[in-house]
Design an enzyme around this catalytic site. Sequence first.
Site, PDB file in Angstrom:
ATOM      1  CG  ASN A   1      -1.590   1.321   1.474  1.00  0.00           C
ATOM      2  OD1 ASN A   1      -2.504   1.712   0.769  1.00  0.00           O
ATOM      3  ND2 ASN A   1      -1.122   2.036   2.493  1.00  0.00           N
TER       4      ASN A   1
ATOM      5  CE1 TYR B   1      -0.608   7.334  -6.712  1.00  0.00           C
ATOM      6  CE2 TYR B   1      -2.403   7.666  -8.274  1.00  0.00           C
ATOM      7  CZ  TYR B   1      -1.948   7.211  -7.050  1.00  0.00           C
ATOM      8  OH  TYR B   1      -2.823   6.626  -6.171  1.00  0.00           O
TER       9      TYR B   1
ATOM     10  CE  LYS C   1      -0.977   3.684  -6.712  1.00  0.00           C
ATOM     11  NZ  LYS C   1      -0.664   2.752  -5.594  1.00  0.00           N
TER      12      LYS C   1
END
Length: 267
Positions: free
Chosen positions: A109, A174, A178
């Site tokens: 996470n 980002y 991801k």
Amino acid sequence: MSAVDKNDLSTAYPVATGVFGLSGRTALVTGAGGGVGAAVAEAYAAAGAAVLVTDIDKDAAATVSQRITARGGVAEPFALDVCDGDSARDAAAAAARLGNGTLNIVVNNAGVIAPAMFPKMDEARFRKVLDTHLMGSYHCSHAALDHLPDDGTGRIINVTSAAGLTGTIGQANYGAAKAAIIGLTKSLARELAKQSVTVNAVAPLAATAMTENIRSNEKLAAKTLARIPLARWAFPEEIAPTFVFLASDAAGYITGQILPVDGGTVI
């Protein structure tokens, strides 16, 4: 969220039983010093798991761990830099010791953001985000391999985002990280199925420090809410039960999947 008092974790995380219970299992959660990571660690403990609460901020990890133990759960804090392979191996070993030699659940996470429009996105900013999200997931998943059981209780749960599924503006680093995590998830699911380890990913959207830059900008906040069919941000406590489900026996036949928990943003 009228049914849940976010300040009362006993109502936010009722103890799971049966196929949703995690009694006797051990979890390692990264980035668990706050936000979704903290909520997941606390939900796992409420479901019966022993949890290694890891974060680069040792004090934040200790605070969450203390909150868990104060309610009768089993948890220990661990200062973890997911960008450091040695640190990841130490964390996996510590989690296994907490679980009498076995680490059942790994939740990748930990994350950072470094927003900029692409013309102004320098290499250092780009690599910082990829190193934390993608390489961090690699380091912790790889470190866990020697400790994951082959009895069907082994779980790797990655965290991706709508940015990885649809792209984003102002955070190409980002979005790229991801999207790469989605590929990593699907590839590991195929490889580790031979060891009866499932690998899935959750794509959450919640009110956390990671989304503060959007929520605090009136124009960006309005645009984001307009794309959410449920028209609100989730509390981290609303995201955590999905991680409990994926870690439980109830999800034993689910692998290689990406599950958005985002109010319908990605449909």
